[in-house]
Design an enzyme around this catalytic site. Structure first.
Site, mmCIF file in Angstrom:
data_model
loop_
_atom_site.group_PDB
_atom_site.id
_atom_site.type_symbol
_atom_site.label_atom_id
_atom_site.label_comp_id
_atom_site.label_asym_id
_atom_site.label_seq_id
_atom_site.Cartn_x
_atom_site.Cartn_y
_atom_site.Cartn_z
ATOM 1 N N CYS A 142 35.953 113.189 -6.971
ATOM 2 C CA CYS A 142 35.102 113.753 -5.969
ATOM 3 C C CYS A 142 35.452 113.508 -4.473
ATOM 4 C CB CYS A 142 33.736 113.455 -6.286
ATOM 5 S SG CYS A 142 32.517 114.070 -5.182
ATOM 6 N N CYS A 145 32.558 113.307 -2.077
ATOM 7 C CA CYS A 145 31.987 111.858 -2.015
ATOM 8 C C CYS A 145 32.898 110.748 -1.667
ATOM 9 C CB CYS A 145 31.641 111.323 -3.701
ATOM 10 S SG CYS A 145 31.258 112.618 -4.759
ATOM 11 N N ASP A 146 34.030 110.674 -1.946
ATOM 12 C CA ASP A 146 35.004 109.805 -1.548
ATOM 13 C C ASP A 146 36.008 110.047 -0.422
ATOM 14 O OD1 ASP A 146 33.694 108.268 -3.738
ATOM 15 O OD2 ASP A 146 34.888 108.763 -5.175
#
Ligand code: NAP
Length: 320
Positions: A142, A145-146
């Site tokens: 992701c 997200c990261d």
């Protein structure tokens, strides 16, 4: 629907992504007693996409999270209910004289006359050495997200499809360098994304290469890649982040015993979203089809809900 209502649901929808929520909008708006069961451990993959720019009517683009939230709001506004649970099995059950279905979620069950399976798919694993060990410590599925964790650092993206290239472009907002490792010498991604990636000075390509190993100590430090054909020298690319986008696996284990699936596990559904089991319909990324997109998932969801409506009306002798 009230909390102490003991009557079975008209339709239980498994999955809270674009297909499931659109099915929820249509089913509840048609007056069906509708429950959308959203996974407790799995979230819709589209919520991890930072930019969707090909959803009709939204020319400025939107995030997957915002789009899904607006679908959910709309489904709730028509009376659909939601529950959070992971459905592990779907079994035939007689419900007050009707052939229906029981959905098993841990110690809890839901009874429904019709079911829409809209469970989507999950990121496929690469199978490289170190992949499992470094999940959460450099290996990610992701970028939204990261990605911000890799400001001014070098990362690699594995894959050559739309996901890989879209996420590689997103990662250039943070990383100092993004190397796309692809097993062939040409990309599968859409032309518009390819052109953007080729024009981006932060993106490099390791063509016709496969990841042999993800290396590091506590955290990822690099990847060993080798020529895809097997001949030639291995080399190590330094990288603190490894983002893997090598395709999808459908989330259909819970219906293995009740509906027909293809060799990859995708549910086979007809144009009305009917599966091989009467009363079970399927929609979105978990079905066998050519184009897995938000807009096609929504279309499937609407069709599945309408087919479920006709099915439930016929079952109850209420067809007109
Ligand atoms: P995909 O289209 O199946 O692409 C997977 C990529 O990973 C391919 O390039 C494939 O290589 C590579 N690959 C597969 N297995 C591999 C392995 N074991 N080792 C190394 N590489 C491997 O998957 P996706 O990109 O996740 O997309 C899934 C669906 O979502 C598609 O229908 C896509 O169009 C859609 N999507 C659309 C958008 C958009 O419209 N903007 C964005 C994201 C996703 P080969 O090319 O050699 O097969």
């Amino acid at each position: 629907m009230t909390d102490n209502d003991t009557q079975p649901l008209d339709v239980a929808i498994i999955g809270g992504g674009p297909a499931g929520l659109t099915a929820g909008i249509y089913a509840s708006r048609a007056g069906l007693k509708t429950l959308i069961i959203e996974g407790s451990t799995v979230t819709s993959q589209i919520t991890m996409t930072d930019l969707i720019e090909n959803f009709p009517g939204v020319p400025e683009g939107t995030s997957g999270f915002d789009l899904v939230e607006s679908f959910r709001k709309q489904a709730l506004s028509f009376g659909a209910r939601t529950a959070t649970a992971d459905v592990s099995a779907v079994r035939k059950k007689s419900l007050g004289g009707f052939e229906g279905w029981e959905l098993v979620c841990g110690g809890k069950t839901f009874d429904a006359l019709a079911v829409v399976v809209a469970t989507g798919s999950a990121w496929r694993r690469l199978g490289a050495e170190g992949e499992e060990r470094f999940i959460g410590r450099g290996v990610s599925f992701c970028a939204t997200c990261d990605g911000p964790l890799y400001r001014n650092r070098e990362v690699v993206v594995v894959g050559g499809g739309n996901s890989a290239i879209q996420e590689a472009l997103f990662l250039t907002h943070f990383a100092s360098k993004v190397t796309v490792i692809h097993r062939r010498d040409r990309l599968r991604a859409d032309d518009v994304l390819q052109k953007r990636a080729f024009a981006n000075p932060k993106i490099e390509f390791a063509w016709s290469s496969v990841v042999k190993e993800i290396r590091g100590g506590d955290l990822v430090e690099g990847v060993t890649i080798a020529p895809a054909g097997g001949e030639g020298k291995e080399r190590v690319l330094p990288a603190e982040g490894v983002f893997i986008f090598v395709g999808l696996t459908p989330n259909t284990a819970m219906v293995t015993d009740v509906v027909a699936r293809d060799a990859q596990g995708y549910i086979t559904a007809d144009a009305d979203m009917k599966t091989s089991a009467a009363g079970i319909f399927a929609a979105g990324d978990c079905i066998h089809k050519t184009l897995h997109q938000v807009v096609t998932a929504c279309g499937d969801g609407a069709t599945a809900a309408y087919s479920a409506q006709l099915y439930v009306e016929a079952l109850k002798g209420e067809s007109y």
